[in-house]
Every structure is written in C-alpha cells, then in structure tokens.
Design a protein around this motif. Structure first.
Motif, short mmCIF file in Angstrom:
data_model
loop_
_atom_site.label_atom_id
_atom_site.label_comp_id
_atom_site.label_asym_id
_atom_site.label_seq_id
_atom_site.Cartn_x
_atom_site.Cartn_y
_atom_site.Cartn_z
N ALA A 201 0.83 -1.20 0.00
CA ALA A 201 0.00 0.00 0.00
C ALA A 201 0.87 1.25 0.00
O ALA A 201 1.86 1.33 0.72
CB ALA A 201 -0.91 0.01 1.22
N MET A 202 0.50 2.20 -0.83
CA MET A 202 1.23 3.46 -0.92
C MET A 202 0.42 4.54 -0.20
O MET A 202 -0.67 4.29 0.29
CB MET A 202 1.47 3.82 -2.39
N LYS A 203 0.97 5.73 -0.16
CA LYS A 203 0.35 6.83 0.58
C LYS A 203 -1.05 7.18 0.05
O LYS A 203 -1.95 7.44 0.82
CB LYS A 203 1.26 8.06 0.52
N ASP A 204 -1.21 7.15 -1.26
CA ASP A 204 -2.53 7.46 -1.82
C ASP A 204 -3.27 6.13 -2.07
O ASP A 204 -3.08 5.19 -1.33
CB ASP A 204 -2.40 8.31 -3.08
N THR A 205 -4.05 6.06 -3.10
CA THR A 205 -4.86 4.86 -3.32
C THR A 205 -4.18 3.82 -4.20
O THR A 205 -4.77 2.80 -4.50
CB THR A 205 -6.21 5.25 -3.97
N THR A 206 -2.95 4.06 -4.60
CA THR A 206 -2.26 3.09 -5.45
C THR A 206 -1.57 2.02 -4.61
O THR A 206 -1.44 2.15 -3.40
CB THR A 206 -1.21 3.80 -6.33
N ALA A 207 -1.13 0.99 -5.29
CA ALA A 207 -0.38 -0.08 -4.63
C ALA A 207 0.82 -0.43 -5.50
O ALA A 207 0.76 -0.34 -6.73
CB ALA A 207 -1.27 -1.30 -4.43
N ASN B 229 17.59 -19.88 4.76
CA ASN B 229 18.58 -20.15 5.80
C ASN B 229 18.23 -19.43 7.10
O ASN B 229 18.09 -20.04 8.14
CB ASN B 229 19.98 -19.76 5.33
N CYS B 230 18.06 -18.11 7.03
CA CYS B 230 17.84 -17.34 8.26
C CYS B 230 16.42 -16.80 8.40
O CYS B 230 16.06 -16.27 9.44
CB CYS B 230 18.85 -16.19 8.36
N GLY B 231 15.60 -16.91 7.34
CA GLY B 231 14.22 -16.46 7.42
C GLY B 231 14.00 -14.99 7.12
O GLY B 231 12.88 -14.50 7.20
N PHE B 232 15.06 -14.26 6.76
CA PHE B 232 14.90 -12.84 6.44
C PHE B 232 13.93 -12.67 5.27
O PHE B 232 13.98 -13.42 4.30
CB PHE B 232 16.26 -12.22 6.09
N ILE B 233 13.04 -11.69 5.37
CA ILE B 233 12.03 -11.44 4.35
C ILE B 233 12.31 -10.08 3.72
O ILE B 233 12.55 -9.09 4.42
CB ILE B 233 10.62 -11.42 4.96
N ARG B 234 12.28 -10.05 2.38
CA ARG B 234 12.45 -8.77 1.69
C ARG B 234 11.47 -8.71 0.52
O ARG B 234 10.95 -9.73 0.08
CB ARG B 234 13.89 -8.58 1.22
N GLU B 235 11.23 -7.51 0.04
CA GLU B 235 10.31 -7.30 -1.07
C GLU B 235 11.05 -6.71 -2.25
O GLU B 235 11.95 -5.90 -2.08
CB GLU B 235 9.21 -6.33 -0.67
N HIS B 236 10.66 -7.13 -3.45
CA HIS B 236 11.20 -6.57 -4.68
C HIS B 236 10.02 -6.11 -5.53
O HIS B 236 9.11 -6.91 -5.80
CB HIS B 236 12.00 -7.61 -5.46
N ALA B 237 10.03 -4.86 -5.96
CA ALA B 237 9.01 -4.39 -6.89
C ALA B 237 9.15 -5.19 -8.17
O ALA B 237 10.27 -5.43 -8.64
CB ALA B 237 9.19 -2.90 -7.16
N ALA C 105 7.85 -4.51 -11.28
CA ALA C 105 7.96 -3.74 -12.53
C ALA C 105 9.41 -3.60 -13.01
O ALA C 105 9.68 -3.82 -14.19
CB ALA C 105 7.29 -2.38 -12.38
N PRO C 106 10.37 -3.26 -12.13
CA PRO C 106 11.76 -3.17 -12.60
C PRO C 106 12.33 -4.51 -13.06
O PRO C 106 13.32 -4.55 -13.79
CB PRO C 106 12.53 -2.66 -11.38
N LEU C 107 11.70 -5.60 -12.64
CA LEU C 107 12.13 -6.93 -13.09
C LEU C 107 11.53 -7.28 -14.45
O LEU C 107 11.85 -8.30 -15.03
CB LEU C 107 11.72 -7.99 -12.06
N GLY C 108 10.62 -6.43 -14.95
CA GLY C 108 9.99 -6.67 -16.24
C GLY C 108 8.72 -7.47 -16.17
O GLY C 108 8.21 -7.94 -17.18
N ILE C 109 8.17 -7.63 -14.97
CA ILE C 109 6.91 -8.36 -14.79
C ILE C 109 5.77 -7.35 -14.74
O ILE C 109 5.76 -6.47 -13.89
CB ILE C 109 6.94 -9.21 -13.52
N LYS C 110 4.85 -7.50 -15.67
CA LYS C 110 3.69 -6.60 -15.71
C LYS C 110 2.54 -7.22 -14.95
O LYS C 110 2.26 -8.40 -15.09
CB LYS C 110 3.29 -6.31 -17.15
N VAL C 111 1.89 -6.41 -14.14
CA VAL C 111 0.75 -6.88 -13.36
C VAL C 111 -0.50 -6.23 -13.90
O VAL C 111 -0.57 -5.01 -14.05
CB VAL C 111 0.94 -6.51 -11.86
N VAL C 112 -1.47 -7.06 -14.22
CA VAL C 112 -2.76 -6.57 -14.72
C VAL C 112 -3.77 -6.73 -13.61
O VAL C 112 -3.95 -7.82 -13.06
CB VAL C 112 -3.22 -7.36 -15.96
N THR C 113 -4.39 -5.62 -13.23
CA THR C 113 -5.42 -5.68 -12.19
C THR C 113 -6.79 -5.73 -12.84
O THR C 113 -6.99 -5.20 -13.93
CB THR C 113 -5.33 -4.48 -11.23
N LYS C 114 -7.71 -6.35 -12.14
CA LYS C 114 -9.07 -6.47 -12.69
C LYS C 114 -9.95 -5.41 -12.13
O LYS C 114 -9.78 -4.85 -11.14
CB LYS C 114 -9.64 -7.85 -12.35
#
Length: 75
Positions: free
Chosen positions: A40-46, A56-64, A66-75
């Motif tokens: 969730a972003m500051k406004d209504t976008t995500a 190994n250690c359970g660390f969790i991270r997030e990668h956007a 779009a920069p990886l070239g994956i397009k997301v289509v929302t319904k």
C-alpha cells in the motif's frame, strides 16, 4: 502466469541482476512467496511486489516486480 512459473521467473530475474544473496546471512537459498504482494502506498495506489524469503535465516524482503519486467494486470 501460474504461481510456480511466477516464483521461478522472479528467481531467474533476480539471479540475472545478481540480487539473490540474502543481505543478512549471505545465503543464496531463497524462496518466493506464492503470489504478488500489493504494498500500500500513501494514496490509493499499490506497488506490486514479490516477497523473497531466505531459506537459511528467514529474512524477508520485497522486490518491486515492474523493474524486473513483470507486468501486473489488475481487474
């Protein structure tokens, strides 16, 4: 794209960009949470993200995705 293909594609793209190593323990044994996480972003976008978990250690991270070239289509 199904969940298994999504996870595999994210791992492949992160490997291409040399972004697989865990920043905490240095392990390259990672897993991808099945599905896209909408940060969730500051406004209504995500921001669509892939959630990467160090097996190994359970660390969790997030990668956007779009920069990886994956397009997301929302319904």
């Amino acid at each position: 794209m199904d969940k298994q293909n999504f996870s595999q594609k994210v791992i492949e793209l992160l490997k291409e960009k040399k972004a697989v190593k865990c920043p905490v323990c240095g392990s390259e044994d990672t897993g991808i949470f099945d599905g896209i996480f909408a940060r969730a972003m500051k406004d209504t976008t995500a921001l669509p993200c892939a959630v990467v978990v160090c097996q190994n250690c359970g660390f969790i991270r997030e990668h956007a995705v779009a920069p990886l070239g994956i397009k997301v289509v929302t319904k």
